[in-house]
Write a protein that holds these residues in place. Structure first.
Motif, short mmCIF file in Angstrom:
data_model
loop_
_atom_site.label_atom_id
_atom_site.label_comp_id
_atom_site.label_asym_id
_atom_site.label_seq_id
_atom_site.Cartn_x
_atom_site.Cartn_y
_atom_site.Cartn_z
N LYS A 73 -8.67 2.85 1.05
CA LYS A 73 -7.40 3.57 1.16
C LYS A 73 -6.86 3.93 -0.22
CE LYS A 73 -5.62 1.63 5.43
NZ LYS A 73 -4.82 0.50 5.88
N ILE A 74 -6.97 2.94 -1.10
CA ILE A 74 -6.40 3.15 -2.43
C ILE A 74 -7.15 4.25 -3.18
CG2 ILE A 74 -6.03 2.08 -4.68
CD1 ILE A 74 -5.69 -0.57 -2.99
N PHE B 299 2.35 1.67 -3.36
CA PHE B 299 1.41 2.21 -4.34
C PHE B 299 1.25 3.72 -4.15
CE2 PHE B 299 -2.84 3.05 -6.11
CZ PHE B 299 -2.57 2.66 -7.41
N ALA B 300 1.22 4.15 -2.89
CA ALA B 300 1.15 5.58 -2.64
C ALA B 300 2.36 6.28 -3.26
CB ALA B 300 1.09 5.86 -1.14
N SER C 40 -4.46 12.50 -4.92
CA SER C 40 -3.41 12.83 -5.87
C SER C 40 -3.98 13.55 -7.08
CB SER C 40 -2.66 11.58 -6.30
OG SER C 40 -3.56 10.72 -6.95
N VAL D 188 1.94 6.57 -7.01
CA VAL D 188 1.03 7.66 -7.38
C VAL D 188 1.72 9.01 -7.23
CG1 VAL D 188 -1.10 8.82 -6.76
CG2 VAL D 188 -1.03 6.33 -6.85
N LEU E 163 0.83 -1.20 0.00
CA LEU E 163 0.00 0.00 0.00
C LEU E 163 0.87 1.26 0.00
CD1 LEU E 163 -3.01 0.55 -0.04
CD2 LEU E 163 -2.89 0.94 2.43
N ILE F 243 -6.11 7.59 -1.88
CA ILE F 243 -4.82 8.01 -2.44
C ILE F 243 -5.02 8.57 -3.85
CG2 ILE F 243 -2.60 7.19 -3.33
CD1 ILE F 243 -2.61 5.13 -1.08
N LEU F 244 -5.80 7.84 -4.63
CA LEU F 244 -6.01 8.27 -6.02
C LEU F 244 -6.69 9.62 -6.09
CD1 LEU F 244 -6.97 4.97 -7.84
CD2 LEU F 244 -5.04 6.46 -8.35
#
Lengths: 454, 375
Positions: B3-4, A234-235, B11, A238, A231, B7-8
């Motif tokens: 969570k993912i 992945f952050a 951003s 990004v 995780l 984040i997306l």
């Protein structure tokens, strides 16, 4: 060892991650084609230029006038078909061929990103990405498989890992790490970014970006593989790619990489995505969950894994071919392309060609803008294979104009990573004495400095 | 999953916020002591060089127009001499604005209308004979501006008395007068239009556009500035007459072909104007300020490379020194000893490499707004 290998080849995983990858990859590619068209680049890069720079051995690949639009159309439709998983195998082969054709038309537009797309779509030809959550599987349940061999998903991960890791290796050199080049040139010019503009003026920021970029590239494949850091990794993916998008004009690539990195997540994650999508499109997702395994006959499997193994061996070795050439890689660029060497150089050149009549000694200079677009001229003026090809093109052109005993010379200067410009090609060499080949080009003058590292 | 997606989304928001600066947006950037003040540089360019140079030039075009007016109203040897003096002065002053082909000037095709040479003398005479012409057509670049006036004032016949006769007693006298006047009026009206746009809104637009993108003022201006040096100063004034591109020297390509010993003066004036601009000198008695030299010094201070700004300055000096050995009439120079012209070209060529390659790279400005993706 052998049993380990056959155990691995016989292990199965969910097909969902590969299906999500296929879907997003297809959509991204479609968007890229539309964007390319929308920006007028088809006309600007492939229709308007009088002359196109070819890859050695691919001189027969040329833009086809207005039919070039047709190639893009085919490519775009194929991308949509890939996304939908409709006639998947045919679609991905069509996509690979049309996209690669486009890239081979003119090497002026070479980008590692485009090569990455070609390589990835080639790999996908051999993977059952259309077996799950696809129109193919709806139309013909026999083609639907919930489970596919692990190596199918892992080969995508390996490809991504190679791209990152090799990009990281290429950054281990003295220019990148100890002179913070070329970031030291590029970052200060982003003075007007909100929040970041003033930071970009600081020398320590240039070094911080260089070092962390190198460490990021080398470590990210492993951080993504390991569940506990995934995780976080992945952050990082990004943040890194969004930052590169903000700082540099790199088009769709950051999004493609972000989306691709999602393949490292667990099947459960991908099932959730697909469930959401299925709800939106009112598809009954349960029809895909048939518990069937994608089983390959031993012979077919042998051929497939054979192809993929050879493919990866080439991928692993090809970037090292530069070691076979003398001289500084960044200077000669012999073995530079197709090696994941991304953002490593700020390089520009100035090339003035001189046409000489070998008998009378009469000479004149060429106005490059008569033959090349500004973009082509820019790319030509610091890459020796471009310079050579252009010299031969000029000779042919002036021969048709009735000139005789033609000799072509170039006065050429190149500046690399903030160094003062230096003569690049020997001005006393008649370029017509050389033809392009994979051999070292002896007419390149030696680099006066030294760049240490890989 | 949550969570993912967080984040997306975060951003994307960040990205949207950051990239708004991409589209030529306006910021007041560079007030910090640390960074180079680009808006101050743009303001210096506009207020201390471009605007005063245009005002000065416009003054001389308006004097040129009134001198032409007076001459055609009553053609005589005295007014003819005055007109020629005004012409030379205006042509020299033009060398201080020719490099600023941006904004209104670019829109109007200003430089092409004022200084496309060699003049197409055959067409000029056809138009005079017919008495009908339209100088606003792009196809008429080579039939107007300074090169046309040069021909009309110096090139119609072998000696001054014979030239004067075209306006006093020759065939089509009226047509010669009206064509000459139309050319002078057009030089003046185009110049007035460009000058007005600089004294009006354009100055603010120009100075405020500090964006780093290819549409920002610094990027666009630098492209034009370097292109001017390569195409118009190096190739136009020296390269083409010297036959650098064709292999055969061609004296007809000299600027101010007919006026005789004006050509070298025009070349030197342009070279001085160009290098003064680089050094940050104000036009005439206007204050000095920040320009490319100071910008390069700022960037160089962070580099371990050579002092590029000094290299460029000394190359300009080398070109000027070389110009001392040029005949004041470049036409004669080409005809008597073209090698001196080629030597001049070589010096300009070295400066071109430094400007177009080293300077553009140091400033991280891409040549000619190539807007495709990078790696």
């Amino acid at each position: 060892m052998n049993s380990k290998r056959s155990k691995y080849l016989n292990s199965y995983t969910e097909a969902a991650p590969l299906a999500v990858f296929r879907l997003l990859f297809g959509l991204m590619m479609f968007a890229s084609i539309v964007r390319f068209w929308w920006n007028g680049w088809i006309e600007k890069l492939y229709i308007l230029p009088k002359f196109h720079f070819s890859y050695y051995g691919f001189e027969w690949v040329k833009p086809l006038g207005n039919f070039t639009y047709l190639i893009f159309t085919i490519c775009g439709i194929a991308a949509l078909f890939v996304a939908a998983g409709y006639k998947y195998r045919l679609a991905i082969i069509t996509f690979f061929l049309s996209f690669t054709y486009i890239e081979l038309m003119d090497k002026t537009t070479y980008l590692n990103h485009y090569y990455f797309i070609s390589v990835l779509s080639f790999l996908m030809i051999f993977l059952p990405a259309g077996a799950y959550f696809s129109i193919d599987a709806i139309n013909d349940p026999k083609k639907g498989f919930q489970k596919i061999p692990c190596w199918c998903v892992d080969s995508i991960k390996l490809m991504l890992g190679i791209v990152y890791f090799y990009a990281g290796l290429a950054k281990i050199n003295s220019d990148w790490l100890f002179r913070a080049m070329p970031l030291k040139i590029w970052l200060p010019s982003k003075y007007d970014l909100p929040f970041l503009g003033d930071l970009m003026q600081q020398e320590w920021v240039h070094y911080a970006f260089s070092w962390s970029g190198m460490l990021y590239d080398l470590s990210i494949p492993f951080l993504l593989l390991w569940k506990r850091t995934r995780l976080f990794a992945f952050a990082l993916v990004v943040i890194f790619h969004v930052l590169t998008r903000v700082l540099f004009p790199i088009g769709m690539f950051p999004y493609i990489m972000i989306v691709s990195a999602m393949i490292f997540f667990s099947p459960q994650f991908h099932h959730k995505i697909l469930k959401k999508l299925a709800d939106w499109f009112k598809i009954d997702i349960s029809i895909f969950d048939n518990n069937r395994r994608y089983f390959l006959k031993p012979k077919t499997r042998k051929i497939l894994t054979g192809i993929i193994s050879v493919f990866f061996v080439i991928q692993l070795l090809f970037p090292w071919r530069y070691l076979l050439y003398p001289g500084e890689l960044f200077w000669t660029e012999e073995g530079f392309r197709f090696s994941w060497r991304v953002m490593l150089m700020e390089k520009a050149g100035y090339a003035q060609f001189k046409i000489v009549d070998g008998k009378t000694g009469k000479r004149f200079y060429v106005d490059n803008s008569d033959f090349l677009t500004p973009f082509q001229e820019k790319q030509m003026s610091f890459q020796p294979d471009f310079i050579l090809e252009y010299a031969h093109y000029l000779a042919n052109h002036f021969k048709k104009d009735g000139h005789q005993n033609i000799e072509v010379y170039v006065e050429n200067y190149v500046a690399l990573n903030g160094r003062a410009s230096d003569p690049y090609i020997s001005p006393k060499t008649n370029l017509l004495n050389f033809t392009d080949s994979f051999k070292h080009k002896t007419f390149i003058l030696p680099f006066k400095d030294e760049i240490k590292g890989l | 999953m949550k969570k993912i997606s967080t984040i997306l989304i975060l951003s994307l928001l960040f990205f949207a916020a950051c990239s708004s600066g991409d589209d030529g947006g306006e910021t007041n950037g560079g007030n910090e002591t640390e960074s180079f003040d680009r808006s101050a540089m743009l303001a210096h360019w506009a207020d201390d060089v471009i605007v005063p140079a245009f005002q000065n030039f416009n003054q001389s075009t308006s004097e040129l127009k009134s001198a032409t007016d007076a001459f055609v109203a009553n053609p005589n040897a005295d007014d003819f001499a005055t007109l020629r003096i005004r012409f030379r002065k205006a042509y020299i002053n033009f060398q201080h604005v020719s490099m600023f082909e941006i904004g209104k000037a670019e829109e109007l095709n200003y430089r092409n209308f004022l200084n496309t040479y060699p003049a197409n003398t055959a067409n000029i005479q056809i138009k005079i004979a017919s008495g009908s012409f339209n100088l606003e057509l792009p196809s008429s670049f080579a039939q107007q501006g300074f090169p046309a006036m040069d021909f009309l004032l110096y090139g119609l016949a072998e000696n001054d008395a014979a030239i004067l006769e075209f306006y006093t007693s020759g065939e089509n006298v009226e047509n010669y007068r009206s064509y000459l006047l139309a050319v002078a009026e057009r030089i003046d009206s185009l110049t007035a239009e460009v000058t007005e746009s600089w004294t009006g809104n354009y100055r603010t637009t120009f100075v405020k556009n500090t964006s780093s993108s290819s549409t920002g003022s610094v990027d666009r201006f630098t492209n034009d500035y370097v292109m001017y040096f390569e195409k118009f100063l190096r190739s136009g004034k020296i390269g083409y007459p010297a036959g650098v591109f064709s292999g055969t020297p061609s004296a007809v390509n000299v600027e101010s072909l007919y006026a005789g010993n004006l050509s070298k003066e025009l070349y030197l004036e342009a070279l001085n104007a160009f290098s003064n601009f680089f050094e940050g000198k104000g036009f005439d008695s206007n204050p000095n300020g920040k320009s490319y030299k100071q910008y390069l010094q700022y960037l160089d201070s962070m580099k371990d490379g050579q002092d590029l700004a000094a290299l460029i300055s000394s190359q300009f000096s080398a070109a000027k020194n070389q110009a001392n050995s040029l005949n004041s009439n470049l036409k004669e120079q080409v005809e008597s000893d073209n090698s001196v012209m080629l030597a001049a070209y070589d010096e300009l060529q070295k400066a071109t490499v430094l400007l177009k390659l080293d300077m553009m790279q140091a400033l991280s400005i891409s040549v000619d707004y190539v807007d495709s993706d990078g790696d």
